[in-house]
Design an enzyme around this catalytic site. Structure first.
Site, PDB file in Angstrom:
ATOM      1  N   CYS A  47      44.197  41.851  47.786  1.00 28.49           N
ATOM      2  CA  CYS A  47      44.607  40.461  47.953  1.00 28.49           C
ATOM      3  C   CYS A  47      44.385  40.058  49.409  1.00 28.49           C
ATOM      4  CB  CYS A  47      46.080  40.330  47.588  1.00 28.49           C
ATOM      5  SG  CYS A  47      46.756  38.708  47.948  1.00 28.49           S
ATOM      6  N   CYS A  50      47.955  39.567  51.190  1.00 28.70           N
ATOM      7  CA  CYS A  50      48.933  40.614  51.488  1.00 28.70           C
ATOM      8  C   CYS A  50      48.361  42.024  51.419  1.00 28.70           C
ATOM      9  CB  CYS A  50      50.131  40.490  50.547  1.00 28.70           C
ATOM     10  SG  CYS A  50      49.743  40.959  48.846  1.00 28.70           S
ATOM     11  N   CYS A  96      48.843  36.999  42.558  1.00 35.40           N
ATOM     12  CA  CYS A  96      49.194  38.298  43.123  1.00 35.40           C
ATOM     13  C   CYS A  96      50.692  38.520  42.937  1.00 35.40           C
ATOM     14  CB  CYS A  96      48.832  38.305  44.599  1.00 35.40           C
ATOM     15  SG  CYS A  96      49.447  39.752  45.472  1.00 35.40           S
ATOM     16  N   CYS A 120      38.524  36.184  36.257  1.00 43.98           N
ATOM     17  CA  CYS A 120      37.580  35.353  37.004  1.00 43.98           C
ATOM     18  C   CYS A 120      38.240  34.990  38.338  1.00 43.98           C
ATOM     19  CB  CYS A 120      37.266  34.110  36.172  1.00 43.98           C
ATOM     20  SG  CYS A 120      36.052  33.030  36.922  1.00 43.98           S
TER      21      CYS A 120
HETATM   22 ZN   LIG Z   1      48.967  39.105  47.606  1.00 45.68          ZN
END
Ligand SMILES: [Zn+2]
Length: 138
Positions: A47, A50, A96, A120
């Site tokens: 991500c 993070c 996320c 996607c």
């Molecule tokens: Zn994240």
């Protein structure tokens, strides 16, 4: 998993404008413009908000959609799925699980020989980590 909470101002300061638009404003980058659409290197996609590991390169496939596509997440708890009814469509939004950042959408037209799923994703929501032996999610 420890959730990460930041103010909008903190996110705006830490992320690039493209990352902010996708992760925090649920934007979508234009098709075929993202850095990772055609990348085939071996590693882990984290991500961009993070650094949580989200997808392995061995689940990435060429969907022709213009966005990086994966048949599965690194583990079921790294992403959160929810119904998204914007733009007069019912889609499944993928965020996320750690920071709540918007990643993209989940469709059921992925490769039949694996999961049948297509995550996607937006390149701007991801950070590619080139490693030979992808780490286990923490
Ligand atoms: Zn994240």
């Amino acid at each position: 998993m420890d959730r990460i909470e930041k103010t909008d101002e903190q996110w705006r300061a830490e992320l690039t404008p493209e990352q902010y638009e996708v992760l925090r404003r649920a934007g979508t980058e234009r098709a075929f413009t993202g850095a990772y659409t055609d990348l085939e290197d071996s590693g882990v996609y984290r991500c961009a908000g993070c650094e949580s590991p989200l997808f392995r390169s061995d689940t990435k496939f060429h969907s022709g959609s213009g966005w990086p596509s994966f048949s599965d997440a690194i583990s079921p708890d790294v992403v959160t799925l929810k119904k998204d009814r914007s733009f007069l469509m019912v889609r499944t939004e993928v965020t996320c699980a750690r920071c709540g950042g918007h990643l993209g959408h989940l469709f059921d037209d992925g490769p039949r020989e694996t999961t049948g799923l297509r995550y996607c994703m937006n390149s701007a929501a991801l950070d590619f980590d080139p490693v030979e032996d992808p780490v286990e999610p923490t």
